[in-house]
Design an enzyme around this catalytic site. Structure first.
Site, PDB file in Angstrom:
ATOM      1  N   CYS A  79       0.942  -1.353   0.216  1.00 27.28           N
ATOM      2  CA  CYS A  79      -0.082   0.127  -0.005  1.00 27.28           C
ATOM      3  C   CYS A  79       1.061   1.312   0.793  1.00 27.28           C
ATOM      4  O   CYS A  79       1.864   1.416  -0.789  1.00 27.28           O
ATOM      5  CB  CYS A  79      -1.121   0.441   1.061  1.00 27.28           C
ATOM      6  N   HIS A 167      -3.559  -4.943  -0.230  1.00 30.03           N
ATOM      7  CA  HIS A 167      -3.196  -5.660   1.476  1.00 30.03           C
ATOM      8  C   HIS A 167      -3.435  -6.921   1.875  1.00 30.03           C
ATOM      9  O   HIS A 167      -4.461  -7.703   1.943  1.00 30.03           O
ATOM     10  CB  HIS A 167      -3.661  -4.991   2.466  1.00 30.03           C
ATOM     11  N   GLU A 169      -1.446  -8.698   4.276  1.00 31.61           N
ATOM     12  CA  GLU A 169      -1.922  -9.286   5.315  1.00 31.61           C
ATOM     13  C   GLU A 169      -3.671  -9.210   6.007  1.00 31.61           C
ATOM     14  O   GLU A 169      -3.845 -10.109   6.987  1.00 31.61           O
ATOM     15  CB  GLU A 169      -0.996  -7.617   6.490  1.00 31.61           C
TER      16      GLU A 169
END
Ligand code: XMP
Length: 506
Positions: A79, A167, A169
């Site tokens: 990001c 993202h 994660e």
């Protein structure tokens, strides 16, 4: 020394989540402020650049020189990290429209790129950024796109540097773990960070650090201090003395039960009954902060008195875990209320600190505890605040109020276990409100106390949602409490999330 990945923190709320995901892939990582790269550390295998609350175009956004890092290690920008790499190489980042929030899909994937290995076309990703890369620098090659974002992911030609604008994660990025796993492969990580390897190296490290020194540790019944104790015990055995204080504000029978557990674990533990002292000091006090201070100070005093009965103590053991350590390094200044039960102890006692869990996330502490053979009910125990029921009895505290709350709480928690709900909840408990209301029992008018029930889901207690417990369950709890606990005629359920409410009421 374990090999490690470095996560440069540009202040995103998901930085810790990146850390946890990497650890779940059996790779040790450290989160450091964006401008504190540990140059010269031979154990570093790769670098991840986190997201950020800022735009790279903001004058006060976090910027750092990545030239030497890019030359030396594989780098993955996430990001803001990806945007910053593009921006600092002469690309352009501009404000995006609102379509770049939430779910998107990878419409194009370069399947030959090692970062995207085994990720299928169409895979869902999670976008969350106000900016987007509109012009990529010369040597940046797009390797994945979404419906709305052409430069969804890129690689810099001739370098082991990648950027992804989504993202990986977060849970909603379906193949995010695969992507991180691919990056670890690129870094050549050997994935040997496991609970067993942690225990082995930590115990060896503690033996060397502590030698024949004596250590004292305050136990709370919670998972962090318990795992700390078992690790220290494994390293130094009888040179560890644990103190477990009953301030009279624990759950029903908790002192006796937990003390038995500790003895069963072979710990050298002294149980101190200090109930009357705490009830005495708290009598008539209603202000929440004053109550907290009295309990905190009382705890330190009792612990200090016990410690002075022992000889030659050099170290104080503490169950500090990684999120506390990162928080104290926090770069954005957004530190959310922190709690310390024994915060004042090190200064007061002039002892050196030993904190064997300071590198672990909560879920890792639990895994280590399991590996150490600790009982599941100790490992899975909900968090419980240091001041205990003292901050769940609103207003002044009396032994009678403690009794009422203990009984109600015990019914609630026992039913939660019986119904198989306990492990799905981050934390639950009952609160005794300073409100009495009118009821009717048989033909009699009653005028009695109110119990509030609280249950939340969470991953780190910084944010939390109220748990959507089944109505049938709530009905049973309410019924049992009102019928069995003398002094209660009304039960309510707390449906506030955090923020803006907090988990505890005081
Ligand atoms: P709040 O109420 O701030 O609570 O949303 C967040 C988490 O912290 C726990 N808590 C404490 N833990 N000492 C502790 O060890 C304290 O003084 C304390 N106060 C709150 C709370 O139970 C929740 O898990």
């Amino acid at each position: 020394m374990h090999e490690k990945l470095i996560i440069l923190d540009f202040g995103s709320q998901t930085t810790q989540l990146i850390g946890r995901r990497v650890r779940e892939l059996n790779t040790y990582c450290e989160i450091v402020p964006y401008n504190k790269f540990p140059f010269g550390d031979p154990t570093v295998k790769g670098v991840i650049l986190s997201g950020s609350p800022y735009s790279v175009n903001d004058a006060n956004s976090f910027k750092t020189d990545l030239t030497n890092i890019r030359k030396q290690y594989p780098v993955l920008g996430i990001c803001y990290g990806a945007q910053f790499l593009a921006y600092s190489s002469g690309g352009k980042v501009e404000n995006a429209d609102s379509r770049e929030y939430g779910r998107a899909h990878l419409t194009y994937i370069n399947g030959d790129d090692p970062l995207l290995k085994d990720i299928p076309a169409g895979s869902q990703v999670w976008m969350s950024h106000g900016d987007t890369i509109t012009v990529l620098p010369e040597s940046f090659r797009i390797i994945a796109s979404t419906e709305d974002v052409e430069a969804g992911a890129y690689r810099i030609e001739g370098e082991d540097t990648w950027g992804v604008q989504f993202h990986p994660e977060v849970y909603h990025t379906k193949d995010g773990t695969q992507l991180l796993d691919n990056f670890l492969t690129i870094c050549g990580c050997s994935r040997d960070w496991t609970p067993a390897s942690f225990i082995e190296s930590t115990v060896a490290g503690l033996k060397e650090q502590l030698k024949d020194d004596k250590v004292i540790l305050a136990l709370s019944g919670g998972v962090d201090s318990s795992v700390t104790a078992v690790l220290l015990n494994k390293a130094i055995g009888k040179n560890l003395t644990c103190i477990f204080v009953d301030h009279g504000l624990l759950r029903k029978n908790e002192f006796e039960n937990v003390l038995k557990d500790y003895e069963h674990l072979g710990l050298n533990v002294i149980g101190v009954n200090a109930k009357d002292r705490f009830y005495g000091e708290l009598a008539g006090v209603t202000d929440p902060e004053t109550k907290r201070k009295i309990i905190g100070k009382g705890f330190i005093d009792v612990f200090d008195e016990e410690a002075h009965k022992l000889k030659d103590i050099k170290w104080l053991g503490q169950g500090t875990i990684y999120p506390d350590v990162i928080e104290s390094l926090s770069i954005t200044g957004t530190v959310i209320k922190s709690h310390h039960n024994v915060g004042g102890l090190p200064e007061k006692m002039n002892l050196k600190l030993v904190e064997p869990l300071r590198l672990l996330f909560k879920d890792e502490v639990r895994r280590v505890g399991t590996e150490l053979g600790m009982m599941p009910h100790l490992i899975k125990r909900h968090p419980f605040p240091g001041p205990g029921l003292g901050i769940r009895i609103l207003g002044d505290i009396t032994p009678e109020k403690v009794r009422i709350l203990q009984e109600a709480d015990d019914i609630y928690m026992s039913l939660m276990r019986e119904w198989g709900l306990y492990d799905q909840i981050w934390q639950a408990g009952a609160i005794l409100l300073p409100i009495r209301s009118v009821g009717v029992m048989g033909d009699e008018r009653t005028y009695e106390n109110t119990i509030a029930l609280r249950a939340v889901t969470s991953t780190d207690a910084m944010t939390a949602d109220w748990a959507h417990l089944p109505y049938d369950f709530l009905a049973k709890v309410s019924n049992d409490i009102i019928n069995k606990v003398k002094g209660v005629n009304r039960v309510v359920y707390d449906i506030s999330s955090k923020p803006p409410a907090t988990i505890e009421w005081e």
